[in-house]
Design an enzyme around this catalytic site. Structure first.
Site, short mmCIF file in Angstrom:
data_model
loop_
_atom_site.label_atom_id
_atom_site.label_comp_id
_atom_site.label_asym_id
_atom_site.label_seq_id
_atom_site.Cartn_x
_atom_site.Cartn_y
_atom_site.Cartn_z
N GLY A 52 0.84 -1.19 0.00
CA GLY A 52 0.00 0.00 0.00
C GLY A 52 0.87 1.23 0.00
CB CYS A 57 19.69 1.48 -9.14
SG CYS A 57 20.01 -0.30 -9.15
CD GLU A 87 22.13 -2.37 -1.91
OE1 GLU A 87 22.57 -1.76 -2.90
OE2 GLU A 87 22.84 -3.09 -1.19
N GLY A 110 3.44 3.91 0.76
CA GLY A 110 4.73 3.75 1.45
C GLY A 110 4.76 4.40 2.82
P1 NAD Z 1 10.88 4.92 -3.59
O1 NAD Z 1 11.91 5.39 -2.64
O2 NAD Z 1 9.86 5.88 -4.05
O3 NAD Z 1 10.08 3.66 -3.02
C1 NAD Z 1 10.73 2.53 -2.46
C2 NAD Z 1 9.86 1.93 -1.37
O4 NAD Z 1 9.64 2.91 -0.35
C3 NAD Z 1 8.47 1.52 -1.87
O5 NAD Z 1 8.10 0.32 -1.23
C4 NAD Z 1 7.58 2.67 -1.45
O6 NAD Z 1 6.26 2.28 -1.19
C5 NAD Z 1 8.24 3.15 -0.18
N1 NAD Z 1 8.05 4.60 0.01
C6 NAD Z 1 7.88 5.54 -0.93
N2 NAD Z 1 7.73 6.76 -0.37
C7 NAD Z 1 7.81 6.57 0.95
C8 NAD Z 1 7.75 7.45 2.07
N3 NAD Z 1 7.58 8.76 1.95
N4 NAD Z 1 7.91 6.93 3.30
C9 NAD Z 1 8.11 5.63 3.46
N5 NAD Z 1 8.16 4.74 2.43
C10 NAD Z 1 8.02 5.20 1.21
O7 NAD Z 1 11.71 4.32 -4.84
P2 NAD Z 1 11.12 3.79 -6.20
O8 NAD Z 1 10.66 4.97 -7.00
O9 NAD Z 1 10.20 2.67 -5.96
O10 NAD Z 1 12.42 3.15 -6.89
C11 NAD Z 1 13.31 3.85 -7.71
C12 NAD Z 1 14.58 4.17 -6.95
O11 NAD Z 1 15.13 2.98 -6.43
C13 NAD Z 1 15.66 4.77 -7.83
O12 NAD Z 1 16.28 5.82 -7.15
C14 NAD Z 1 16.63 3.61 -8.04
O13 NAD Z 1 17.94 4.01 -8.32
C15 NAD Z 1 16.52 2.90 -6.73
N6 NAD Z 1 16.95 1.52 -6.85
C16 NAD Z 1 18.11 1.14 -6.26
C17 NAD Z 1 18.57 -0.16 -6.39
C18 NAD Z 1 19.84 -0.59 -5.74
O14 NAD Z 1 20.03 -1.79 -5.59
N7 NAD Z 1 20.71 0.31 -5.33
C19 NAD Z 1 17.81 -1.09 -7.12
C20 NAD Z 1 16.62 -0.68 -7.73
C21 NAD Z 1 16.20 0.64 -7.57
#
Ligand code: NAD
Length: 471
Positions: free
Chosen positions: A200, A278, A244, A202
């Site tokens: 749901g 990423c 990550e 985040g």
């Molecule tokens: P995001 O940070 O928006 O979301 C990641 C998770 O956090 C999700 O489960 C989301 O529901 C939750 N979330 C989102 N906003 C939140 C908040 N305000 N408070 C608490 N939880 C929250 O990231 P994204 O858009 O899903 O993914 C893209 C990012 O992930 C890019 O920056 C990418 O580089 C990075 N990424 C890193 C790796 C790695 O291994 N280093 C791998 C894949 C993606």
């Protein structure tokens, strides 16, 4: 209309307490393909309770039992591979080959973890002491939408191998793929409460998790922005933290490079996973002396990166995952133009005939300098910035002049020379003349790309506490 399951608690998929209904939109045509009822705070508290109750039993499971569970999950994922490919194409927009690779990696992550457990010693002699590695406890795992199966697998496999119990919070923007992976985990017959999932919003779901002193570990993959928020919150209950995060990886072509090989590889590194990776090599560092050759080759080779419906075999780049992603990439391309980057290919708008979905033009800017926004920020779409350098020292300096440090790439005819450059780069992984993945070696970032590492022994130990016994 399909309703995606968002809550798995104490060994069963259950009706969420949450009531917010959200549409799942396919990026291929902007049509609704499913709905999800978001889990809420109450569902999350139930998941925490279940994981807490399951911990005493599971933390004492034998290594052989854990190996068996991990192996079973791997087999279940392989069995569901066609469903996963279908969901990854329709929900995310991944071309078929990519979708297959990304989901098979999830299966092998579990089997690799099982193989590693066979060799790992949870007790070792250190000097005069015995050091025992114990499970860190209840682990909350947060994953993104751009690599749903892979990022769930890497975390769940390591946490299970360590003897932890789990609250999984996958991205709400990849909920169909997450549902299938959760079904595979459920089919492996783990004791109730060992793995729980709540999906749901985040911020809603992370709140009770971050406040709970029962949750002793968070492993987060996602944006640097959210990762930092969670890391700050984690300190209050002293949760162990693995992050990550994002990247802005440099790809250095050294002067002696074979461009016929390096340019197709550089495009692949920049545009992989529809550019939403990423580890994408989005800063292409080129010696000034070879800039004209690079320019010609980029134009020729990038034409082979066909954009379109990801179910067509010749398509290499599908649509971006969402309207938000489409708008974000358009904005960055506009910023690149406004700041004086020279557009070599691509640009604003949809590719011709592809305005029914979130398709963008793979875009290359040339004559970019490393201070421009497009060279500094993670764009997260198929946008490549070519930066010229005058000597090797300057190339290293430009590569390291970034707030990120996840991945780097170096290409050269002389492997020793490339290795010498690689040794000076501030990045968690450096690929030399290759785009190969090594699933057993550490993966993670320097600087704003994260804290800690995943994969292999080092990834397992992120879920363990060391206890020293001195007699
Ligand atoms: P995001 O940070 O928006 O979301 C990641 C998770 O956090 C999700 O489960 C989301 O529901 C939750 N979330 C989102 N906003 C939140 C908040 N305000 N408070 C608490 N939880 C929250 O990231 P994204 O858009 O899903 O993914 C893209 C990012 O992930 C890019 O920056 C990418 O580089 C990075 N990424 C890193 C790796 C790695 O291994 N280093 C791998 C894949 C993606």
């Amino acid at each position: 209309m399909k309703t995606i399951k968002s809550v798995y608690v104490n060994g069963a998929f259950i009706e969420p307490h949450g009531t917010e209904i959200v549409s799942v939109i396919s990026p291929l045509n902007k049509k609704e393909i499913a709905q999800i009822v978001y889990a809420d705070e109450q569902d999350t508290l139930a998941a925490i309770e279940a994981a807490k109750a399951a911990l005493p039993g599971y933390s004492k499971s034998t290594i052989n039992e854990r190996i068996e569970y991990l192996t079973k999950i791997s087999i279940e994922i392989e069995k569901r591979i066609d469903d996963l490919i279908n969901a990854t194409t329709l929900e995310y927009g991944a071309p078929g080959e990519r979708a297959k690779w990304a989901n098979l990696i999830a299966a092998t992550t579990f089997s690799n973890q099982a193989a590693m457990l066979q060799q790992y010693s949870f007790s070792k002699q250190v000097n005069e002491s015995i050091v025992i590695m114990e499970p860190v406890g209840v682990a909350a795992l947060f994953t993104p939408w751009n690599a749903v199966a892979g990022s769930i697998a890497i975390k769940v496999a390591a946490a299970l191998a360590a003897g932890c119990t789990i609250i999984l919070k996958p991205s709400e923007f990849g909920s169909w793929q997450a549902e299938i992976i959760m079904e595979c985990i459920a089919a492996a017959g783990l004791p109730n409460g060992v793995v729980n999932m709540v999906n749901g919003n985040g911020a809603v779901i992370t709140k009770p998790i971050m406040e709970s002193s029962e949750v002793t570990k968070i492993s987060f993959t996602g944006s640097t922005l959210v990762g930092k928020i969670l890391a700050k919150q984690a300190v209050d209950t002293m949760k162990r933290v693995t992050l990550e995060l994002g990247g802005k990886s440099a790809n250095i072509l050294l002067e002696d490079v074979d461009l016929a090989k390096a340019i197709p590889m550089a495009l692949q590194a920049g545009f992989m996973n529809n550019g939403q990776a990423c580890i994408a090599g989005t800063r292409l560092l080129v010696p000034e002396s070879r800039l004209n050759e690079v320019r010609d080759l980029l134009i020729r080779e990038s034409a082979k990166f066909i954009v379109g419906d990801p179910s067509s075999a010749d398509v290499k780049i599908g649509p971006l995952a969402s309207q938000k992603q489409y708008d974000r990439i358009q904005q960055y391309i506009q910023t690149g133009i406004s700041e004086g980057g020279e557009l070599l290919t691509g640009g604003l708008g949809h590719p011709e005939g592809l305005d029914q979905g979130y398709y963008v033009k793979p875009t290359i800017f040339i004559n970019v300098n490393n201070e421009m926004t497009i060279a500094r920020e993670e764009i997260f779409g198929p946008v490549l910035s070519v930066i010229a350098y005058s000597n090797e020292e300057e190339a290293i300096q430009i590569a390291n002049n970034s707030e990120y440090g996840l991945m780097a790439y170096v290409s050269s005819a002389d492997e020793k020379r490339a290795a010498n450059v690689a040794s000076q780069l501030k990045a968690g992984r450096v690929l030399i003349n290759t785009l190969k993945h090594d699933p057993m070696a550490p993966f993670g970032g320097y600087k704003n790309s994260g804290i800690g590492r995943e994969n292999g022994v080092i990834g397992l130990e992120e879920f363990l506490e060391a206890k020293t016994l001195i007699k």
